[in-house]
Design an enzyme around this catalytic site. Sequence first.
Site, PDB file in Angstrom:
ATOM      1  N   CYS A 115       2.112  -1.604  15.202  1.00  0.00           N
ATOM      2  CA  CYS A 115       2.068  -1.466  13.753  1.00  0.00           C
ATOM      3  C   CYS A 115       1.489  -2.717  13.100  1.00  0.00           C
ATOM      4  CB  CYS A 115       3.480  -1.200  13.230  1.00  0.00           C
ATOM      5  SG  CYS A 115       3.552  -0.879  11.460  1.00  0.00           S
ATOM      6  N   SER A 168      11.964   6.053  14.531  1.00  0.00           N
ATOM      7  CA  SER A 168      10.854   5.542  15.337  1.00  0.00           C
ATOM      8  C   SER A 168      11.415   5.198  16.718  1.00  0.00           C
ATOM      9  CB  SER A 168      10.255   4.294  14.684  1.00  0.00           C
ATOM     10  OG  SER A 168       9.603   4.618  13.482  1.00  0.00           O
ATOM     11  N   GLU A 198       0.827  -1.202   0.000  1.00  0.00           N
ATOM     12  CA  GLU A 198       0.000   0.000   0.000  1.00  0.00           C
ATOM     13  C   GLU A 198       0.864   1.254   0.000  1.00  0.00           C
ATOM     14  OE1 GLU A 198      -3.959  -1.709   2.282  1.00  0.00           O
ATOM     15  OE2 GLU A 198      -2.334  -0.893   3.490  1.00  0.00           O
ATOM     16  N   CYS A 253       3.374   8.594   1.074  1.00  0.00           N
ATOM     17  CA  CYS A 253       3.983   7.606   1.969  1.00  0.00           C
ATOM     18  C   CYS A 253       4.152   6.316   1.181  1.00  0.00           C
ATOM     19  CB  CYS A 253       3.075   7.401   3.187  1.00  0.00           C
ATOM     20  SG  CYS A 253       3.652   6.142   4.345  1.00  0.00           S
ATOM     21  N   SER A 304      12.438   6.765   7.204  1.00  0.00           N
ATOM     22  CA  SER A 304      12.113   6.462   8.593  1.00  0.00           C
ATOM     23  C   SER A 304      12.637   5.074   8.940  1.00  0.00           C
ATOM     24  CB  SER A 304      10.593   6.518   8.803  1.00  0.00           C
ATOM     25  OG  SER A 304      10.250   6.093  10.100  1.00  0.00           O
ATOM     26  N   CYS A 361       7.069  -4.490  15.464  1.00  0.00           N
ATOM     27  CA  CYS A 361       6.724  -3.464  16.453  1.00  0.00           C
ATOM     28  C   CYS A 361       5.281  -3.663  16.920  1.00  0.00           C
ATOM     29  CB  CYS A 361       6.891  -2.077  15.840  1.00  0.00           C
ATOM     30  SG  CYS A 361       8.587  -1.737  15.279  1.00  0.00           S
ATOM     31  N   HIS A 395       9.606   5.843  20.329  1.00  0.00           N
ATOM     32  CA  HIS A 395       8.443   5.255  20.997  1.00  0.00           C
ATOM     33  C   HIS A 395       8.642   4.803  22.448  1.00  0.00           C
ATOM     34  CE1 HIS A 395       6.948   5.540  16.980  1.00  0.00           C
ATOM     35  NE2 HIS A 395       7.730   4.582  16.534  1.00  0.00           N
ATOM     36  N   CYS A 453      -1.010   6.259  10.115  1.00  0.00           N
ATOM     37  CA  CYS A 453       0.280   5.722  10.547  1.00  0.00           C
ATOM     38  C   CYS A 453       0.093   4.426  11.329  1.00  0.00           C
ATOM     39  CB  CYS A 453       0.982   6.752  11.417  1.00  0.00           C
ATOM     40  SG  CYS A 453       2.636   6.279  11.909  1.00  0.00           S
ATOM     41  N   CYS A 512       6.957  -6.898   6.993  1.00  0.00           N
ATOM     42  CA  CYS A 512       8.030  -6.281   7.774  1.00  0.00           C
ATOM     43  C   CYS A 512       8.528  -7.281   8.813  1.00  0.00           C
ATOM     44  CB  CYS A 512       7.520  -5.015   8.466  1.00  0.00           C
ATOM     45  SG  CYS A 512       8.825  -4.083   9.329  1.00  0.00           S
ATOM     46  N   GLY A 556       7.155  -1.866   5.819  1.00  0.00           N
ATOM     47  CA  GLY A 556       8.547  -2.305   5.774  1.00  0.00           C
ATOM     48  C   GLY A 556       9.506  -1.369   6.483  1.00  0.00           C
ATOM     49  N   ASN A 575      -2.944   4.791  16.287  1.00  0.00           N
ATOM     50  CA  ASN A 575      -4.122   4.476  15.493  1.00  0.00           C
ATOM     51  C   ASN A 575      -4.528   3.026  15.734  1.00  0.00           C
ATOM     52  OD1 ASN A 575      -4.507   6.980  13.869  1.00  0.00           O
ATOM     53  ND2 ASN A 575      -2.421   6.503  13.230  1.00  0.00           N
TER      54      ASN A 575
END
Length: 390
Positions: free
Chosen positions: A151, A250, A104, A137, A226, A148, A252, A369, A144, A194, A326
């Site tokens: 995600c 990233s 995507e 994006c 990123s 995480c 966090h 995100c 991936c 990824g 999200n």
Amino acid sequence: MSAPPSLPRPELSPPAHPLERLPEEWAAVLEAWGEPKYRGLQVFRWLHQRGVFDAEQMTDLPKSLRRKLAEESLVPPLSIAQAHESEDGTRKLLVSLPDERTVETVLIPMKSTQPGDGYTPEEDPDDEPTSAWVTQCISSQVGCAMACTFCASGIAGFKRHLSAAEIVGQVLAGRAQLEASGERVRNVVFMGMGEPLHNYAAVARALTLLCHPDGLGLSKRRVTVSTSGLVPEIDRLGTEFGGQVQLAISLHATSDERRSEVMPINKKYPLAELLAALKRYPLPKRRRITIEYTLIEGVNASIADAKALAKLLRGIPVKVNLIPMNAVDDNPLRAPSWESVDAFQETLRGQGVPNFVRRRKGDDIAAACGQLALRGEKKKVRVPLPTVRS
């Protein structure tokens, strides 16, 4: 007036698809066909500036060369399988690859036409966006491997790397999608599916192609990579691109214990090593590294966490992108209240840390995100969730 300093040339692996060839690589191919070398630049411009893959449409080339190019299989490296548009104007494209895998890519309007909700927009506040500018994006892998906890991209596991052609092809497809509306891709962020630096060779070639002045001509300062924190590749990116490519981390979490729970990569490259790499990154003057910090209720969103974050980043030129988590299917972790988000932001500001809250865009079409996922794939990775503090 002195010439600007030359930048290091990235060490690029050989191109595997015609779209991956730089003008000089096209020149070498065409010279071997008995064509003048300058034709290489013409072909490159047709592919990258105009997005034309049909050799018959390359009207400034002789017919004999067009026939040879047609035999070269000049076909787009991907196609758009589905397109979804959010109420806020965000568009998510489901891209089909030659092996029938899908990824995507998301087109995000830099200036929303929707009424504001009182929070800082998603775009970098250093920009002055217009309604015609779009941030794209893009994905760098199918799936991936980073796992995480917040995600969706890694839930089905890592499938394969994207080629440089497939990465650049997303931007060409996005540009074509915008043609009718008069919009254009202003910024490109490697923040889709990824870990870009896990696929360094393809990403480096894609960056070189995307920023080539005879191609799409993107400014390196408007391309952001990123990463979850692959330290050797951060160093390599800084060296090979002279610090010109924008870097986003990233983060966090503010302790190794908590970050290892949220992001398993921290076990390999703990915070001390990651922060040392950020200090080494050769930033141009007046530029900052973006720190991405997903706010998760009961995990990393307290006032104490905000103070610890400010202390951790002291002495590093950064701006913090606060991202209220999200929703992700089958994941009980949630964003804190907006009151808590405000308090976290104000605490950072009080500590002198520039920051902005990412406004949710595309949430209604799962384009926000952390929401990009492999469609039709079953969950194969058991993501360990951190303990939520009461």
